[in-house]
Design an enzyme around this catalytic site. Structure first.
Site, PDB file in Angstrom:
ATOM      1  N   ASN A 157      11.385   5.265   1.162  1.00 19.03           N
ATOM      2  CA  ASN A 157      12.532   5.645   1.982  1.00 19.03           C
ATOM      3  C   ASN A 157      13.409   4.458   2.359  1.00 19.03           C
ATOM      4  O   ASN A 157      14.249   4.563   3.260  1.00 19.03           O
ATOM      5  CB  ASN A 157      12.067   6.380   3.237  1.00 19.03           C
ATOM      6  N   GLY A 189      10.600   7.625  11.537  1.00 14.92           N
ATOM      7  CA  GLY A 189       9.795   8.833  11.495  1.00 14.92           C
ATOM      8  C   GLY A 189       8.998   9.019  10.223  1.00 14.92           C
ATOM      9  O   GLY A 189       8.005   9.750  10.209  1.00 14.92           O
ATOM     10  N   ASP A 190       9.420   8.375   9.128  1.00 15.82           N
ATOM     11  CA  ASP A 190       8.674   8.441   7.855  1.00 15.82           C
ATOM     12  C   ASP A 190       8.944   7.145   7.095  1.00 15.82           C
ATOM     13  O   ASP A 190       9.471   7.160   5.986  1.00 15.82           O
ATOM     14  CB  ASP A 190       9.107   9.654   7.040  1.00 15.82           C
ATOM     15  N   PHE A 191       8.551   6.036   7.703  1.00 17.53           N
ATOM     16  CA  PHE A 191       8.962   4.723   7.212  1.00 17.53           C
ATOM     17  C   PHE A 191       8.034   4.247   6.096  1.00 17.53           C
ATOM     18  O   PHE A 191       7.089   3.490   6.315  1.00 17.53           O
ATOM     19  CB  PHE A 191       9.001   3.712   8.357  1.00 17.53           C
TER      20      PHE A 191
END
Length: 240
Positions: free
Chosen positions: A174, A168-170
């Site tokens: 992260n 989702g927020d790669f």
């Protein structure tokens, strides 16, 4: 943050609190005490992340959940830098490898729905509430209003979704990477079943160094890409 008493008691009066850290989205504080270093997050994102951390731990390395009370989540500090600090060819390949592993998790095993219906409903509510920072748009979307972006998303919606378990927020920030061993995924509040291009679009937006796109895709193992979906999901990310 107005943390529950049980969370505050966990650290004691001598704890040192700081917002100086990398690779953590939202309101996250780092806490240091004689027992080590920890991260504290509070709010709906923390609640969502708690459930996802517990589930994903079966499949891939994630930070340990130290405590969870009310809407406050405490995780252990893994102690490794994110891939933002790694050399370009190395970070691209490692991101491709870990994303391939994530996307190979059976969709039917994942209880978290992040399909396009869910995402569009969420960003529609954000636009209506005036929560979108248009000043933070990527250069090729600069000058657009949030409403114009939403209109495009609704008009250009893909006919189908290539569903996998997505982060989702790669971003490189992260993914925490040890010198040797498996990377650890963080900031998992948006993890769920969605089109694989959700993650590919964000990763490729970040991996702009010489040869990084090629290294990433070789490690991930997908050719050719759907360039239309990449553009669509990068546009969607502007409203999230």
């Amino acid at each position: 943050m107005h943390l529950p008493g049980g969370i505050l008691d966990l650290f004691g009066d001598d704890a040192v609190w700081s917002d100086d850290h990398e690779g953590r989205s939202g309101v996250t504080l780092r806490v240091t005490n004689p027992d080590g270093r920890f991260f504290v997050k509070q709010g709906p994102a923390a609640v969502a992340e708690h459930a996802r951390l517990r589930w994903l731990k079966r499949w891939l390395p994630v930070p340990d959940v130290v405590a969870f009370e009310g809407d406050a989540l405490v995780t252990g500090d893994v102690g490794w830098a994110s891939l933002e600090r790694a050399k370009a060819p190395v970070r691209a390949a490692r991101m491709g490898e870990v994303l391939r592993r994530l996307h190979l998790i059976p969709v039917e095993e994942c209880p978290f729905d992040e399909r396009l219906d869910v995402k569009l409903a969420r960003v529609t509510a954000r636009v209506a509430a005036g929560l979108v920072d248009t000043g933070d748009f990527d250069p090729d979307h600069a000058g657009m209003t949030a409403e114009q972006v939403l209109d495009r998303l609704q008009a250009e919606r893909p006919a189908a979704e290539d569903l996998v378990v997505t982060h989702g927020d790669f971003t490189p920030g992260n993914v925490l990477a040890p010198p040797a061993g498996e990377p650890v995924l963080i900031d998992l509040g948006a993890l769920g079943v969605a089109d694989r291009h959700v993650d590919l679009a964000i990763a490729l937006r970040e991996l702009t160094g010489p040869g990084e796109r090629e290294e990433f895709l070789a490690a991930y193992g997908l050719q050719p890409l759907d360039e239309g979906r990449l553009s669509y999901y990068r546009l969607l990310d502007e409203l999230q």
